[in-house]
Design a protein around this motif. Structure first.
Motif: not given
Length: 520
Positions: A229-233, A253-257
Motif C-alpha cells: 500500500g505504501f508503494g502504490c500510494a 481505484a487502486k491508488f484510492r484503496r
C-alpha cells in the motif's frame, strides 16, 4: 395584428446576452489591464536590479513537449529517471521550461538554491504539491505553508528535541531484528533482496518513535499488505506531483484503496493511544505515547494527529532505508573503502556494549561515507517551489549567465539536488565516483557550503527535523552489520556499474551466510 406584449421575451433575450457580453468584456479587459500593469511593475523591478532573461531553455522537438514525456516514461520504466534528465538540466546553471504557454525554471546553481531555501525563503511556497499528496498524507507539515506550517514545525521540533536527548538504546532491538532477518534470509541459500529488510527496520524504529510500538507488532500478512500500500500510494503521489494543478485527474481505484489502507493503519495506532489516554489519564498516557499525546493536546482532532504522524512517518521510513541501501550498495563495490570503515568501527566500538552517540560521533570516516551517499543520492533529489510574489534569483541571466533573474509571481522554480551534487565545478573531475575520502579534511564542506552546494536533508527553515534521528539510526545499523558480517563482498558475476549507470530502483542481494560471509 400581433400583440406588443408577445415581443418582450425576444427583447429580454437580446438584452440578457448584451449584458453577458459586456460582463465578459469587462472581465477580459480587467485581466489585460492587470497583466499590463504587472508587466510594467516587473520590468521596473528587473531594470532596478539589473536582471536579464534566462537564455538557455529545455530543448524539445515534438509539439507541446510530448517528447519530454516520452523520455520520462522510458526512464521510469528503465529505472533511470534522474539520470535521463542530465542532458536537459545541466545545459546551464538555470534553464527555462516553456510548455503550454507557461514559463518555469530549473536550476543547479548553489547560490540560487540557497536563495530559494534560505535567503528568500518567504518568497516561495509549495503551490500544487499539497493537492498532489492530500489523498495520501492529508493535512501535515510537508504540505503546508505560512502559519499552519510554522505551528506544525514547532510541535514536531519539540518531539525530535526530546528524542535527541535520549540514549540510542531504543535502536538496539530493531537493529538486532534486522541482523537476525539478514541471517535468516541468507541461511536458506539463493539471492535475497535487502531493501525490504531495510524498509522494515526503518519502519519499525520510526513507528516506535511515533506510535509507541513497532510496526512488527502487526501480523505478517498485514505488514506485507501495508508495504504494498505504501508503494502504490507513493507512486500515485509521484504521478500527481508531475500533473501539478491537474493532480486530481489522477485518482484510480487502486491508488484510492492504497491511500485508505495506509491512513486506516495510522488511525488505528493514533486511536489506540487516545483510548489509552481516556483509560489512564493524560499524564500517564504521555509516558507511553508521547508523540501522539503531545500532538493531541495541541490539535484536539484525531484526523489531524493521524495526518501529521503520516507525514513524519513517510520521511523517516524512506530516508533511512534509502541511506542504508545506497551506502551498502557502494561499500561492497569499493572494497578499500569497506575495509577502512570496518577497521575504524572495530577499533573504536566494542561489539559487546550498547552504542552511544559519542561513539558514533567518534567515527569520522563513517560520517564521510554517509556524506558521500547523501551527495550521490540526496534525500530530495528533485524539488520545486512557486513564487508567492515577484522575486529575484542572483544568477543565471544574460549571455554569460551571471546576471540576476526576475521570477514573476506564480512562476514555478525547480532545482535538482541530484545534479547539483555531481557538478565537477564543485566536486572535481571525479564527481561521479563514490569516494568518501573527499570529505575528510573538512575543506570540501567549506567550499561548497552546507545548504548551498551540499543539500543533504534540505536546508534553511525547512531543514529536516529528523536529520539527527536518521543519521544515528543508519549509523547504528551500519556498525552492527559490519561487526556481525566480516566478509561483505560483491558476488561473482554481479556487474559493478559506474555511478549513474545503476538502476535507481536497484536490488541489493546476499548469498548463503554459512556463518561467515554475506555477499551483497
Amino acid at each position: 395584428m400581433e400583440a406588443p406584449g408577445l415581443c418582450l421575451p425576444s427583447i429580454w433575450r437580446v438584452e440578457k446576452w448584451s449584458v453577458f457580453a459586456i460582463i465578459i468584456l469587462l472581465v477580459v479587459s480587467r485581466f489585460i489591464v492587470r497583466r499590463i500593469k504587472d508587466q510594467k511593475l516587473n520590468d521596473a523591478i528587473a531594470e532596478q536590479n539589473g536582471c536579464e532573461p534566462v537564455l538557455p531553455k529545455v530543448p524539445y522537438r515534438w509539439p507541446l513537449g510530448l517528447d519530454l514525456v516520452a523520455v520520462q516514461y522510458k526512464a521510469m520504466r528503465d529505472g533511470h529517471c534522474l539520470e535521463a534528465l542530465t542532458d536537459y538540466i545541466t545545459v546551464a546553471g538555470i534553464i527555462r521550461l516553456e510548455l503550454w504557454g507557461v514559463t518555469g525554471y530549473i536550476t543547479t546553481d548553489p547560490e540560487n538554491i540557497q536563495t530559494i531555501l534560505s535567503t528568500k525563503f518567504d518568497d516561495y511556497g509549495l503551490g500544487s504539491r499539497r493537492i498532489a499528496s492530500l489523498p495520501f498524507l492529508g493535512e501535515g507539515i510537508f504540505g503546508q505553508d505560512g502559519s499552519a506550517w510554522k505551528r506544525s514545525r514547532t510541535l514536531i521540533k519539540r518531539q525530535f528535541m526530546r528524542v535527541q536527548k535520549q540514549s540510542l538504546k531504543a535502536f538496539a532491538p530493531h537493529v538486532d531484528g534486522l541482523v537476525w532477518a539478514m541471517r535468516e534470509a541468507s541461511s536458506s541459500g539463493g539471492v535475497v533482496d535487502l531493501q525490504p529488510l531495510f524498509l522494515e527496520f526503518a519502519l519499525n524504529t520510526t513507528t516506535m518513535l511515533l506510535f509507541g510500538e513497532p510496526h512488527s507488532s502487526l501480523p505478517k500478512t498485514d505488514r506485507d499488505a501495508l508495504r504494498d500500500g505504501f508503494g502504490c500510494a507513493a507512486l500515485g503521489v509521484g504521478i500527481r506531483v508531475r500533473l501539478a494543478d491537474l493532480a486530481p485527474l489522477y485518482s484510480p481505484a487502486k491508488f484510492r484503496r492504497a491511500c485508505k489502507l495506509v491512513r486506516d493503519w495510522a488511525s488505528s495506532f493514533a486511536n489506540k493511544a487516545l483510548r489509552y489516554k481516556d483509560e489512564v489519564g493524560e499524564e500517564k498516557a504521555v509516558e507511553k505515547y508521547p508523540f501522539i499525546i503531545d500532538l493531541w493536546k495541541e490539535m484536539r482532532d484525531a484526523d489531524l494527529v493521524r495526518d501529521q504522524l503520516l507525514h513524519i512517518l513517510i520521511a523517516g521510513r524512506d530516508s533511512t532505508a534509502a541511506l542504508l541501501s545506497w551506502t551498502f550498495f557502494h561499500l561492497i563495490r569499493n572494497p578499500d573503502v569497506l575495509a577502512r570503515l570496518r577497521q575504524e568501527v572495530l577499533a573504536r566500538v566494542p561489539d559487546d556494549i550498547d552504542i552511544s552517540r559519542d561513539q558514533i560521533q567518534g567515527l569520522p570516516f563513517l560520517r564521510c561515507c554517509l556524506n558521500e551517499t547523501l551527495r550521490l543520492y540526496p534525500q530530495l533529489a528533485l524539488n520545486f517551489r512557486f513564487a508567492n510574489k515577484t522575486t529575484i534569483l542572483p544568477r543565471g541571466g544574460g549571455p554569460d549567465g551571471r546576471s540576476p533573474v526576475l521570477i514573476p509571481k506564480g512562476s514555478g522554480v525547480g532545482w535538482s539536488t541530484y545534479h547539483l551534487h555531481r557538478l565537477e565545478s564543485l566536486y572535481g573531475p571525479d564527481s561521479r565516483v563514490y569516494r568518501p575520502q573527499r570529505w575528510e579534511s573538512g575543506e570540501l564542506i567549506k567550499k561548497v557550503g552546507l545548504g548551498a552546494g551540499f543539500v543533504d536533508f534540505n536546508a534553511g527553515p525547512r531543514v529536516c527535523l529528523g536529520k539527527d534521528f536518521a543519521l544515528m539510526q543508519a549509523s547504528y545499523a551500519i556498525i552492527r552489520i559490519l561487526q556481525t558480517f566480516p566478509n561483505l563482498r560483491l558476488p561473482p558475476g554481479m556487474p559493478n556499474e559506474p555511478v549513474g549507470a545503476e538502476a535507481q530502483s536497484f536490488t541489493i542481494v546476499l548469498s548463503p551466510l554459512n556463518g561467515v560471509d554475506i555477499l551483497l
